[in-house]
Motif scaffolding. Structure first.
Motif, PDB file in Angstrom:
ATOM      1  N   VAL A  24      51.986 172.583 -13.615  1.00  0.00           N
ATOM      2  CA  VAL A  24      51.759 173.231 -14.906  1.00  0.00           C
ATOM      3  C   VAL A  24      50.355 173.848 -14.903  1.00  0.00           C
ATOM      4  N   LYS A  25      50.253 175.099 -15.374  1.00  0.00           N
ATOM      5  CA  LYS A  25      48.949 175.758 -15.459  1.00  0.00           C
ATOM      6  C   LYS A  25      48.293 175.359 -16.779  1.00  0.00           C
ATOM      7  N   ASP A  39      46.973 172.025  -6.437  1.00  0.00           N
ATOM      8  CA  ASP A  39      47.539 171.110  -7.437  1.00  0.00           C
ATOM      9  C   ASP A  39      47.442 169.672  -6.904  1.00  0.00           C
ATOM     10  N   VAL A  40      46.391 169.003  -7.320  1.00  0.00           N
ATOM     11  CA  VAL A  40      46.046 167.689  -6.764  1.00  0.00           C
ATOM     12  C   VAL A  40      47.158 166.657  -7.001  1.00  0.00           C
ATOM     13  N   LEU A  41      47.826 166.762  -8.139  1.00  0.00           N
ATOM     14  CA  LEU A  41      48.874 165.792  -8.474  1.00  0.00           C
ATOM     15  C   LEU A  41      50.100 165.987  -7.572  1.00  0.00           C
ATOM     16  N   LEU A  42      50.529 167.242  -7.424  1.00  0.00           N
ATOM     17  CA  LEU A  42      51.687 167.486  -6.552  1.00  0.00           C
ATOM     18  C   LEU A  42      51.361 167.149  -5.102  1.00  0.00           C
ATOM     19  N   VAL A 110      51.770 166.441 -20.267  1.00  0.00           N
ATOM     20  CA  VAL A 110      52.404 165.430 -19.414  1.00  0.00           C
ATOM     21  C   VAL A 110      53.927 165.576 -19.372  1.00  0.00           C
ATOM     22  N   GLN A 111      54.532 165.830 -20.530  1.00  0.00           N
ATOM     23  CA  GLN A 111      55.991 165.915 -20.546  1.00  0.00           C
ATOM     24  C   GLN A 111      56.487 167.081 -19.688  1.00  0.00           C
ATOM     25  N   GLU A 112      55.764 168.203 -19.763  1.00  0.00           N
ATOM     26  CA  GLU A 112      56.152 169.363 -18.947  1.00  0.00           C
ATOM     27  C   GLU A 112      55.991 169.049 -17.455  1.00  0.00           C
ATOM     28  N   MET A 113      54.904 168.334 -17.121  1.00  0.00           N
ATOM     29  CA  MET A 113      54.705 167.929 -15.715  1.00  0.00           C
ATOM     30  C   MET A 113      55.862 167.046 -15.248  1.00  0.00           C
ATOM     31  N   GLN A 115      58.870 166.993 -16.351  1.00  0.00           N
ATOM     32  CA  GLN A 115      60.082 167.809 -16.209  1.00  0.00           C
ATOM     33  C   GLN A 115      60.071 168.583 -14.898  1.00  0.00           C
ATOM     34  N   VAL A 116      58.909 169.173 -14.574  1.00  0.00           N
ATOM     35  CA  VAL A 116      58.788 169.972 -13.348  1.00  0.00           C
ATOM     36  C   VAL A 116      59.021 169.089 -12.120  1.00  0.00           C
ATOM     37  N   ILE A 117      58.356 167.926 -12.110  1.00  0.00           N
ATOM     38  CA  ILE A 117      58.432 167.035 -10.945  1.00  0.00           C
ATOM     39  C   ILE A 117      59.844 166.445 -10.820  1.00  0.00           C
ATOM     40  N   ALA A 118      60.419 166.021 -11.954  1.00  0.00           N
ATOM     41  CA  ALA A 118      61.759 165.423 -11.938  1.00  0.00           C
ATOM     42  C   ALA A 118      62.797 166.423 -11.435  1.00  0.00           C
TER      43      ALA A 118
END
Ligand code: ZN
Length: 158
Positions: A24-25, A39-42, A110-113, A115-118
């Motif tokens: 997510v940007k 993207d450190v999390l991904l 967080v919710q958008e993240m 969704q993207v990851i899931a």
């Protein structure tokens, strides 16, 4: 048959870069510096997926010396890491990740993240945990010079 993996990643925060976290940007005065979109999390989740099957790390599979990966969307790196575990017969059970940064507050995203990851990992959003903490102003994270992400994944043989 279960396998567990952990990942960790760091990036510098600099002006003049976009801030991508969890696909997510996020509007901010600084962004993460890196060869890809940084993207450190991904990246931490990629390393956890690879680590679970002892497949090396993100740098082995997606070298930062390659033009192919220059400014690449890290969602593509996550998809490719996921493909490496699915072709070996594994699926993701759940992901638990933590971001360590002083600013900005990521709660609204967080919710958008999740969704993207899931969607990429083919799990439900209840199987993707994204948490965040500061370092109480201490160290390089506290000085807003950089940020860190940690991730743990559980895989199950299909
Ligand atoms: Zn990285």
């Amino acid at each position: 048959m279960y396998r567990i993996g952990s990942g960790i990643d760091f990036h510098q925060l600099v002006e003049g870069r976009d801030l991508w976290l969890g696909g997510v940007k996020i509007p901010h005065t600084k962004g993460a510096l890196g060869h890809s979109d940084a993207d450190v999390l991904l990246h931490a989740i990629c390393d956890a997926l690879l680590g679970a099957l002892a497949l090396g790390d993100i740098g082995t599979h997606f070298p930062d010396t390659s033009q192919e990966f220059k400014n690449i969307d890290s969602k593509i790196l996550l998809e490719r890491s996921f493909n490496l575990i699915t072709i070996r017969g594994y699926k993701v059970v759940n992901v638990d990740a933590s971001l360590c940064l002083e600013q900005p507050k990521i709660k609204p995203y967080v919710q958008e993240m999740q969704q993207v990851i899931a969607a990429i990992l083919q799990v439900g959003i209840e199987d993707v945990s994204v948490k965040a903490t500061t370092t109480e102003k201490m160290g390089f994270v506290g000085r807003e010079e950089g940020l860190v992400a940690y991730a743990t994944v559980l895989l199950q043989k299909k």
